[in-house]
Design an enzyme around this catalytic site. Structure first.
Site, PDB file in Angstrom:
ATOM      1  N   CYS B  32       0.843  -1.201   0.000  1.00 19.36           N
ATOM      2  CA  CYS B  32       0.000   0.000   0.000  1.00 19.36           C
ATOM      3  C   CYS B  32       0.877   1.250   0.000  1.00 19.36           C
ATOM      4  CB  CYS B  32      -0.937  -0.066   1.215  1.00 19.36           C
ATOM      5  SG  CYS B  32      -1.489   1.492   1.869  1.00 19.36           S
ATOM      6  N   CYS B  35       0.432   3.826   2.724  1.00 18.18           N
ATOM      7  CA  CYS B  35       0.900   3.314   4.023  1.00 18.18           C
ATOM      8  C   CYS B  35       2.402   3.550   4.155  1.00 18.18           C
ATOM      9  CB  CYS B  35       0.644   1.819   4.147  1.00 18.18           C
ATOM     10  SG  CYS B  35      -1.091   1.378   4.075  1.00 18.18           S
TER      11      CYS B  35
END
Ligand code: FAD
Lengths: 309, 107
Positions: B32, B35
């Site tokens: 991600c 993230c």
């Protein structure tokens, strides 16, 4: 007195990093504000990029951006992983303030802030964001294993995301307002050929349903106006982007949709010494390679401007 | 220095639910992008506010059951736990000043 830099580049997508490579090779010692959480730009949130020349096997978006970053750094661009929160661009010396409260002065500024996800604009879309509603298939697709998800949009990124979501979801329903797609033929054909993707044409999402978690959508047929409800576990919004020009509204000429206006075949804005490039100026093409192309133009325009200074 | 520690199903109860200080849990995954962008900011908060708030990371790939239990459907998600309960949920990557503002009552 603080140092006055030649050029500050705001943004680190293909446009910003390309501008940085050119400006650094021209010995302008550029400063690049990369953004604190969006460094690398839009391609950081995608998987395979198949149409960037030079990569016959394709390249992962984050890998491509990492390579551009290294190339800019190699020639001496100074990269700062922070946001610009304020800009004063009208004077001869431009003053930029970052998220940590530092100010930066420069003779020229290159704006390459790209664009942000567009929202449908429904109250419940915001409320249920992270509760079924998402703007990032590569981030969140994983949580929809064996689930039924909807995706709204009709362009290349909607097709790309729909295909990606079929890795996890049991069914992906692509909801589109019209009866034909804006996406390129290769992307549209690929989505149409995918047995897990269904199309819902002439349909608009008018509400997102669910208390704590999304449970379905309220839909409206754009031809006959009939409304209906359908169960879904998730909604991915891929209806395009809006230019990130909020910091410069009122300072620089923008068009009706908020894109920065540039003069003719150049990157010059209406303010002397301020150049703009990439998706921030581009209604039409919006590709990594075109963003990189106009990033190059902006650096060359800035170099010429500074040498005449 | 003291960056956020990883929690798993083995120590979630002890480290998060039983904690006497508020705990910020960063639900993230390797793949991600946002993230990865917010990770270093979370680490900074961990060391700058050590003692006030405990900061831990939960890999949603490896600890899917916990992520599912807390209804995580979007990452990064930052949850604040006080007394074993989720008292705040922040979805999506945000710049540090914005995060600090959202977390201010626990810092
Ligand atoms: C899912 C998806 C898939 C795509 N796939 C492809 C593809 O396969 N091929 C292709 O050619 N194109 C693709 N695109 C389009 C491509 O990503 C864009 O055209 C391109 O990234 C635009 O580059 P840019 O540099 O103008 O802006 P962006 O990439 O959007 O970068 C903007 C930059 O500005 C920074 N920024 C913004 N505000 C600030 C601020 N205030 N302070 C500091 N920094 C700031 C951000 O951190 C970011 O680094 C895709 C887009 C998406 C969303």
């Amino acid at each position: 007195m603080s140092e006055i830099h030649n050029v500050v580049i705001v943004g680190s997508g293909p446009a910003g990093y390309t501008a940085a490579v050119y400006a650094a090779r021209a010995q302008l010692n550029p400063i690049v504000y990369e953004g604190s959480i969006t460094a690398g730009g839009a391609l950081m949130n995608t998987t395979e990029v198949e149409n960037f020349p030079g990569f016959p096997e394709g390249v992962m978006g984050p890998d491509l951006m990492d390579a551009m970053r290294k190339q800019a750094e190699k020639f001496g661009a100074k990269l700062i992983t922070d946001d610009i929160v304020e800009m004063k661009l009208d004077g001869e010396i431009k003053v930029l303030t970052d998220g940590s409260g530092n100010t930066m002065k420069a003779k020229a500024v290159i704006l390459a802030t790209g664009s942000a996800y567009k929202e449908i604009g429904l109250t419940n879309e915001k409320r249920l964001s992270g509760r079924g509603v998402s703007w990032c298939a590569t981030c969140d697709g994983f949580f929809f294993r064996e689930k039924v998800v909807a995706i709204v949009g009709g362009g290349d990124s909607a097709m790309e995301e729909a295909n990606f979501l079929t890795r996890f979801a049991s069914k992906v329903v692509l909801i589109h307002r019209r009866d034909s797609l804006r996406a390129s033929k290769i992307m549209a054909d690929r989505a149409m050929a995918n047995p897990k993707i269904e199309f819902l044409w002439n349909t608009e999402v008018i509400d997102v349903l669910g208390a704590d978690q999304m449970t379905g959508l309220k839909l409206k047929n754009t031809v006959d106006g009939t409304e209906s409800e359908q169960d879904f576990d998730g909604l991915f919004v891929a209806i395009g982007h809006v230019p990130r020009s909020e910091l410069i509204v009122g300072q620089i000429d923008l068009d009706a949709e908020g894109y920065v206006k540039v003069q003719g075949r150049s990157s010059k804005t209406n303010l002397t010494g301020v150049f703009a490039c990439g998706d921030l100026v581009d209604h039409t093409y919006r590709q990594a390679i075109t963003a990189a192309g106009t990033g190059c133009e902006a650096a060359l325009d800035a170099e010429r401007f500074l040498s005449g200074h | 220095m003291s960056s956020a520690q990883a929690v798993t199903v083995a120590n979630f109860e002890a480290e998060v639910l039983q904690s006497t200080t508020p705990v910020l849990v960063d639900f993230w995954a390797e793949w991600c992008g946002p993230c990865r962008a917010v990770g270093p900011i979370v680490d900074e908060i961990a060391s700058e506010y050590a003692g006030k708030i405990k900061v831990v990371k939960l890999n949603t790939d490896e600890e899917a059951a916990i992520a599912m239990k807390y209804g995580i459907m979007s990452i990064p998600t930052l949850n604040v736990f006080v007394g074993g309960q989720v008292v705040k949920t922040i979805v999506g990557a945000k710049p540090k000043p914005a995060l600090l503002k959202e977390l201010s009552e626990y810092l």
